[in-house]
Design a protein around this motif. Structure first.
Motif, PDB file in Angstrom:
ATOM      1  N   LEU A  11      13.227 -31.995  -7.877  1.00  0.00           N
ATOM      2  CA  LEU A  11      12.185 -32.837  -8.451  1.00  0.00           C
ATOM      3  C   LEU A  11      12.446 -34.266  -8.007  1.00  0.00           C
ATOM      4  O   LEU A  11      13.489 -34.822  -8.313  1.00  0.00           O
ATOM      5  N   GLY A  13      12.166 -38.252  -7.853  1.00  0.00           N
ATOM      6  CA  GLY A  13      11.882 -39.317  -8.787  1.00  0.00           C
ATOM      7  C   GLY A  13      11.665 -40.638  -8.079  1.00  0.00           C
ATOM      8  O   GLY A  13      10.818 -41.415  -8.452  1.00  0.00           O
ATOM      9  N   PRO A  29      14.103 -37.305 -13.367  1.00  0.00           N
ATOM     10  CA  PRO A  29      13.546 -36.522 -14.481  1.00  0.00           C
ATOM     11  C   PRO A  29      14.649 -35.945 -15.370  1.00  0.00           C
ATOM     12  O   PRO A  29      15.742 -35.627 -14.902  1.00  0.00           O
ATOM     13  N   THR A  30      14.341 -35.802 -16.662  1.00  0.00           N
ATOM     14  CA  THR A  30      15.291 -35.232 -17.618  1.00  0.00           C
ATOM     15  C   THR A  30      14.844 -33.837 -18.038  1.00  0.00           C
ATOM     16  O   THR A  30      13.714 -33.437 -17.763  1.00  0.00           O
ATOM     17  N   LEU A  31      15.718 -33.123 -18.718  1.00  0.00           N
ATOM     18  CA  LEU A  31      15.360 -31.805 -19.254  1.00  0.00           C
ATOM     19  C   LEU A  31      14.246 -31.903 -20.293  1.00  0.00           C
ATOM     20  O   LEU A  31      13.529 -30.942 -20.530  1.00  0.00           O
ATOM     21  N   GLN A  33      11.484 -33.415 -20.196  1.00  0.00           N
ATOM     22  CA  GLN A  33      10.201 -33.744 -19.579  1.00  0.00           C
ATOM     23  C   GLN A  33       9.924 -35.244 -19.613  1.00  0.00           C
ATOM     24  O   GLN A  33       8.805 -35.691 -19.790  1.00  0.00           O
ATOM     25  N   TRP A  35      11.704 -39.313 -18.109  1.00  0.00           N
ATOM     26  CA  TRP A  35      12.385 -39.939 -16.988  1.00  0.00           C
ATOM     27  C   TRP A  35      13.449 -40.883 -17.514  1.00  0.00           C
ATOM     28  O   TRP A  35      13.303 -41.459 -18.593  1.00  0.00           O
ATOM     29  N   GLU A  57      23.915 -34.338 -13.553  1.00  0.00           N
ATOM     30  CA  GLU A  57      22.869 -33.850 -12.661  1.00  0.00           C
ATOM     31  C   GLU A  57      22.882 -32.323 -12.614  1.00  0.00           C
ATOM     32  O   GLU A  57      23.934 -31.710 -12.451  1.00  0.00           O
ATOM     33  N   ARG A  62      17.136 -32.529 -12.101  1.00  0.00           N
ATOM     34  CA  ARG A  62      16.999 -33.160 -13.408  1.00  0.00           C
ATOM     35  C   ARG A  62      18.373 -33.531 -13.944  1.00  0.00           C
ATOM     36  O   ARG A  62      19.395 -33.082 -13.433  1.00  0.00           O
ATOM     37  N   THR A  64      20.676 -34.422 -17.755  1.00  0.00           N
ATOM     38  CA  THR A  64      20.731 -34.272 -19.202  1.00  0.00           C
ATOM     39  C   THR A  64      21.967 -34.995 -19.716  1.00  0.00           C
ATOM     40  O   THR A  64      22.948 -35.140 -18.983  1.00  0.00           O
TER      41      THR A  64
END
Length: 127
Positions: A11, A13, A29-31, A33, A35, A57, A62, A64
């Motif tokens: 994904l 960014g 992007p994060t888990l 949904q 940024w 990462e 993504r 978290t």
């Protein structure tokens, strides 16, 4: 991801300039949904970063927050640009440490205060 793809899809960014300091920051992007803006090209050891500020990462690109304590000694993480931004004040990462620093600053002031002048000597009565 298509059925025949061998690797997970990344994904993208991109990067943007910080409005405060003008340096580049990675938009990732994060888990959840959302940024997050991370410091580019910086991957410190996770155990050196407070748990709630460790971004790990994932294979799909993504990130978290990684609050495992203690983390594996070789685990790397990312940090938000806002923590490294020279134009922004550092947040209060450990309130107890901030309190301790404040108390130590007051102790230094008391320690460095000049000694109060001695009381004036009494004059003998001239009478």
């Amino acid at each position: 991801m298509g059925l025949l793809e061998r690797e997970p899809r990344r994904l993208g960014g991109g990067q943007s300039r910080c409005p405060d300091c003008g340096l580049l920051q990675d938009r990732v992007p994060t888990l959840e949904q959302d940024w997050v803006l991370l410091e580019p090209d910086m991957n410190p050891l996770a155990h050196t970063v407070p748990a709630e500020h460790r971004w790990i990462e994932l294979s799909d690109g993504r990130v978290t927050v990684y609050e495992v304590c203690p983390p594996d000694q070789s685990q790397r993480c990312r940090v938000e640009h806002r923590l490294a931004c020279p134009a922004r004040p550092l947040p209060d990462l450990w309130p107890w440490l901030t309190s301790l620093r404040g108390e130590n600053a007051r102790r230094v002031e008391r320690q460095n205060d000049p000694e109060p002048p001695p009381p004036p000597e009494e004059w003998p009565d001239a009478g």
